[in-house]
Design a protein around this motif. Structure first.
Motif, mmCIF file in Angstrom:
data_model
loop_
_atom_site.group_PDB
_atom_site.id
_atom_site.type_symbol
_atom_site.label_atom_id
_atom_site.label_comp_id
_atom_site.label_asym_id
_atom_site.label_seq_id
_atom_site.Cartn_x
_atom_site.Cartn_y
_atom_site.Cartn_z
ATOM 1 N N LYS A 1 -23.137 -29.502 -8.740
ATOM 2 C CA LYS A 1 -23.909 -30.737 -8.820
ATOM 3 C C LYS A 1 -23.785 -31.525 -7.524
ATOM 4 N N TYR B 15 -33.542 -32.985 -14.263
ATOM 5 C CA TYR B 15 -33.350 -32.504 -15.628
ATOM 6 C C TYR B 15 -33.056 -31.010 -15.649
ATOM 7 N N GLN C 58 -29.339 -30.748 -14.561
ATOM 8 C CA GLN C 58 -28.396 -31.237 -15.578
ATOM 9 C C GLN C 58 -29.176 -32.017 -16.632
ATOM 10 N N PRO C 59 -29.477 -31.418 -17.772
ATOM 11 C CA PRO C 59 -30.273 -32.099 -18.802
ATOM 12 C C PRO C 59 -29.604 -33.388 -19.278
ATOM 13 N N ARG C 60 -30.345 -34.479 -19.179
ATOM 14 C CA ARG C 60 -29.904 -35.778 -19.693
ATOM 15 C C ARG C 60 -31.119 -36.439 -20.340
ATOM 16 N N SER C 61 -30.934 -36.937 -21.550
ATOM 17 C CA SER C 61 -32.067 -37.427 -22.333
ATOM 18 C C SER C 61 -32.780 -38.588 -21.662
ATOM 19 N N TRP C 62 -32.031 -39.444 -20.958
ATOM 20 C CA TRP C 62 -32.676 -40.609 -20.352
ATOM 21 C C TRP C 62 -33.688 -40.216 -19.281
ATOM 22 N N LEU C 63 -33.522 -39.039 -18.687
ATOM 23 C CA LEU C 63 -34.474 -38.602 -17.668
ATOM 24 C C LEU C 63 -35.868 -38.382 -18.253
#
Length: 525
Positions: free
Chosen positions: A3, A165, A168-173
């Motif tokens: 990352k 996304y 690194q999958p993150r819901s807020w994106l």
């Protein structure tokens, strides 16, 4: 997958030459945009529309600025209304300087987002700077002040969110997409490019899922397909929140199908080696193909689809060249690192997706800080309020370009020259701002508003073909404001005709009135 996190404080604590490379690219971009004057074609009619919207609280739905199409339904203002209001607000606060400065900030911000994305993909600031410069080189021709510049920033945010996304999958994106699309659909018709980006992401996810199904027999995982599908669906719903609703799609379709736009608007034509932007595009496309061939990394489906679809868009219309550069920038950065690693010019510490950490190398921190300080000072002095202190060409020292008929329009209004007015098309935008409602235009850069037959008449009159004088009489034209370069034929014919008298001239415009008008005057060159 390693990352990459961008932390500005790390730059401040230890500025390296790699960071100076990145700052230099942003400096060049800001300097170019900030020292570029307002051109006469697109900005001014958007400014007038913003004024009308601010004054009436409503978006115009019919044309009121021309006498050739007055009252004709024209609700395309709804595609730009948000930026038009912003233009008028900025112009009211600080005139042309504040508009130019804000435009430069928006363009630089778009490139800064792209720069960070390119670094996150490649892990190398030099490669990120190269990728960003690649995008800037293909896009600079579209940096004149107009609503599309805001779209570049929104498009860069879209692209960054997709890569973020996937990394690194993150819901807020996922919330970034509808929020950005809401602004984009109310700012410029290029919002459809956002759907193209999301479509590539979704197609890649489906393709990977199907490959796993065939290769290992695993069922398709919803975790792969649902996020891009959700982003696409949410963005589609957000795009409907605009003054025209679903009718906004018809605006984009009408431009693509309009015969006048297709035949007369050079920026809608396919690129060619006969233009600077076309030549740069073909060389850029060749560079990308060669880079992918020599890179030891095999391009994935996402990269292949991005190349094919955005190259196809740019091959179809020159307006797609900027988007090709923006979409391919992170791919260029990633494979540039991989290709350089092959010859040992960059540290070979790659991980998947080309994430590379730069080597320390020999550093000169004091010199780096001095160069960075010089770049910041240069950016300050390149702002519209201070740029006249720099040794710039005359064209860039002005806030409004020399080709804009500012003085000629003031003379026409002061002398109250008679209407109707026939003029160069490029003057039409400025006349809508500076001369309306005293004068309505014959045509202007809203090419889609006017039928092809009227444009053909405009071209014929500008070349003084046939019985041009009688046709002007039939239209009731009493004043000509002509461009000495683009309407040379009509300028010479009017000078030789006893029915027209030249009353004004400067390098930007020549004005004639029918015999018996006010006394002549010489403009200031």
């Amino acid at each position: 997958m390693q990352k990459q996190v961008f932390r500005p404080r790390n730059w401040i604590a230890g500025l390296r030459i790699e960071h100076v490379w990145a700052l230099s690219v942003l400096f060049v971009i800001f300097f170019f945009a900030s020292t570029h004057p307002l051109r006469p074609h697109d900005f001014w009619w958007h400014l007038r529309a913003g004024q009308v919207i601010a004054a009436t609280g409503a978006i115009p739905t019919v044309d009121q600025f021309s006498y050739t199409m007055a009252g004709t339904p024209y609700d395309n203002f709804a595609a730009f209304w948000l930026v038009e209001l912003a233009f008028f607000g900025l112009y009211s606060l600080g005139g042309p300087a504040s508009v130019i400065f804000s435009n430069a900030v928006v363009i630089t911000a778009a490139c800064a987002v792209l720069l960070v994305l390119c670094w996150q993909v490649s892990g190398n600031w030099r490669a990120a700077a190269a990728g960003t410069f690649f995008a800037a080189l293909l896009g600079y021709n579209d940096w004149n002040v107009r609503p599309q510049d805001a779209a570049f920033l929104l498009g860069a945010i879209f692209l960054w969110a997709i890569y973020a996304y996937r990394r690194q999958p993150r819901s807020w994106l996922l919330a970034v997409f509808p929020m950005t699309m809401l602004l984009w659909a109310n700012s410029h018709g290029s919002f459809t490019v956002g759907f193209l980006m999301l479509g590539i992401w979704l197609a890649n996810a489906v393709g990977q899922a199907l490959y796993r199904r065939v290769a290992s027999g695993e069922w398709i995982s919803a975790r792969q397909v649902v996020p891009p599908a959700a982003a696409l669906g949410l963005s589609a719903m957000a795009a409907l929140v605009n003054p025209r609703g679903a009718g906004l799609i018809s605006y984009v379709g009408s431009l693509a199908a309009n015969p006048a736009v297709q035949k007369l608007a050079t920026e809608w034509a396919a690129p060619s080696f006969g233009t600077v932007s076309g030549t740069i595009f073909f060389l850029g496309l060749l560079l990308v193909v060669v880079l992918l061939v020599v890179s030891p990394l095999r391009p994935g489906l996402f990269e292949v689809l991005t190349l094919l679809l955005f190259a196809g868009l740019a091959l179809r219309t020159s307006r797609g060249i900027s988007w090709f550069g923006l979409a391919l920038a992170p791919i260029v950065s990633r494979h540039l690192v991989a290709a350089a690693n092959r010859v040992g010019s960059m540290p070979d510490r790659r991980v998947p997706e080309g994430s590379v950490r730069e080597g320390d190398g020999r550093q000169y921190p004091v010199l780096n800080y001095l160069i960075a300080a010089g770049l910041v000072v240069g950016m300050v002095f390149s702002t519209p309020w201070l740029k006249d202190r720099l040794p710039l060409p005359a064209f860039r020292r002005n806030l409004i370009s020399d080709e804009t008929p500012v003085v000629a329009t003031d003379f026409m209004k002061q002398q109250q020259l008679p209407g109707k007015l026939f003029h160069e098309m490029g003057f039409g935008s400025y006349l809508i701002w500076a001369a309306y409602p005293d004068y309505q235009v014959f045509v202007d850069p809203r090419i889609e508003l006017y039928p092809l037959s009227l444009w053909q008449e405009y071209q014929s009159l500008s070349a003084a073909e046939g019985d041009w004088q009688q046709r002007l009489v039939d239209m009731g034209v009493n004043t000509l404001m002509l461009g000495p370069k683009n309407q040379r034929g009509l300028v010479e014919a009017a000078r030789q005709s006893p029915n027209w008298r030249q009353v004004y001239t400067d390098p930007a415009a020549v004005i004639f009135i029918r015999t018996g008008g006010p006394p002549t005057a010489e403009g200031t060159p």
